[in-house]
Design a protein around this motif. Structure first.
Motif, mmCIF file in Angstrom:
data_model
loop_
_atom_site.group_PDB
_atom_site.id
_atom_site.type_symbol
_atom_site.label_atom_id
_atom_site.label_comp_id
_atom_site.label_asym_id
_atom_site.label_seq_id
_atom_site.Cartn_x
_atom_site.Cartn_y
_atom_site.Cartn_z
ATOM 1 N N PRO A 10 -9.880 -0.488 -12.771
ATOM 2 C CA PRO A 10 -9.056 -1.915 -14.456
ATOM 3 C C PRO A 10 -7.295 -1.598 -14.192
ATOM 4 N N ALA A 11 -6.856 0.268 -14.405
ATOM 5 C CA ALA A 11 -5.512 0.115 -14.166
ATOM 6 C C ALA A 11 -4.884 -0.884 -13.170
ATOM 7 N N ASP A 157 -4.920 2.371 -7.979
ATOM 8 C CA ASP A 157 -5.704 3.590 -9.431
ATOM 9 C C ASP A 157 -4.755 3.823 -10.137
ATOM 10 N N VAL A 158 -4.113 3.244 -10.165
ATOM 11 C CA VAL A 158 -2.980 3.740 -11.502
ATOM 12 C C VAL A 158 -2.228 2.642 -11.693
ATOM 13 N N TRP A 162 2.970 4.894 -6.974
ATOM 14 C CA TRP A 162 3.834 5.390 -6.379
ATOM 15 C C TRP A 162 3.582 4.487 -4.618
ATOM 16 N N LEU A 163 4.961 4.123 -3.960
ATOM 17 C CA LEU A 163 5.198 3.104 -3.556
ATOM 18 C C LEU A 163 5.826 3.490 -2.406
ATOM 19 N N PRO A 164 5.721 3.687 -0.879
ATOM 20 C CA PRO A 164 7.020 4.059 -0.019
ATOM 21 C C PRO A 164 7.942 3.258 0.251
ATOM 22 N N GLY A 165 9.410 3.257 0.130
ATOM 23 C CA GLY A 165 10.840 2.975 0.547
ATOM 24 C C GLY A 165 11.067 2.466 1.663
ATOM 25 N N THR A 166 12.321 1.846 2.013
ATOM 26 C CA THR A 166 12.571 1.904 2.869
ATOM 27 C C THR A 166 12.913 3.032 4.219
ATOM 28 N N GLU A 167 13.379 3.886 3.825
ATOM 29 C CA GLU A 167 13.494 4.711 4.941
ATOM 30 C C GLU A 167 11.795 5.832 4.944
ATOM 31 N N ALA A 168 11.254 5.335 4.103
ATOM 32 C CA ALA A 168 9.800 6.129 5.465
ATOM 33 C C ALA A 168 9.482 5.605 5.445
#
Length: 209
Positions: A10-11, A157-158, A162-168
């Motif tokens: 749900p989150a 699930d939350v 957290w999301l990766p950015g350009t550099e990652a």
């Protein structure tokens, strides 16, 4: 990673719906058709980087073994969708096009990454979706009517994943090419570049955005 048939919590559904200007409408659609894929806008809650499944799995390997990990990841229509920080869709293609990866990591014999002639490898086409774009994502709840090629690999699930950015994602692309073998794609590509102290060889990428 999550189970391939993982449910969106749900989150996680709240987060996905927040990408829309009308999140209640998204939830209403899911209530009526919980097992149907949905089309969601990019650029606010997330951007999406779409890659071929083979190269995408190589990227995931690098992100999980040598990098920071990933946010949600989905499969749809033969492509892997990596959810990324908003703004990534604008920055990543520019870096891949114009930053040249040169370095000091080539073997002493002068070849790059051990290839026979040092020929530059190529990064398969990346499709980057940001502000003004939309993507089709798997349903929150797996169903028999949903194609097996459309599913969550890492389900949200939350409420604020957290999301990766350009550099990652940039380094995941480069590492996947360096460690994944030669000849991933053909065709005429444009060179990319990076600071000389980054320690990598020359690569190319098809322009997609």
């Amino acid at each position: 990673m999550n189970d391939p048939a993982a449910y969106v919590t749900p989150a996680g559904a709240e987060w996905l719906a927040s990408s829309s200007a009308f999140p209640r409408s998204v939830h209403a659609l899911w209530a009526v058709r919980p097992g149907a894929p949905s089309t969601l806008p990019c650029g606010t809650a997330f951007d999406v980087v779409s890659v071929g499944t083979l190269f995408g799995r190589r990227m995931l390997d690098r992100l999980w073994t040598a990098g920071p990990g990933t946010g949600p990841v989905a499969l749809h229509a033969g492509r892997m969708l990596l959810f990324a920080e908003p703004g990534t869709a604008q920055r990543l293609p520019a870096l891949l096009r114009w930053r040249e990866w040169r370095g000091s990591s080539a073997p002493a014999d002068g070849t790059a990454d051990g290839t026979a002639d040092g020929t530059a490898e190529t990064i398969p086409p990346l499709l980057c979706y940001g502000l003004g774009d939309a993507v089709t994502v798997p349903p929150p709840v797996p169903s028999e009517g949903c194609p097996p090629t459309t599913r969550w690999m890492v389900a949200p699930d939350v409420r604020k994943p957290w999301l990766p950015g350009t550099e990652a994602l940039l380094w995941a692309c480069v590492r996947a090419v360096r460690e994944g073998g030669r000849g991933l794609v053909g065709g005429r590509d444009q060179p990319i570049s990076a600071p000389s102290d980054q320690g990598a060889k020359v690569y190319h990428v098809n322009r997609r955005r």
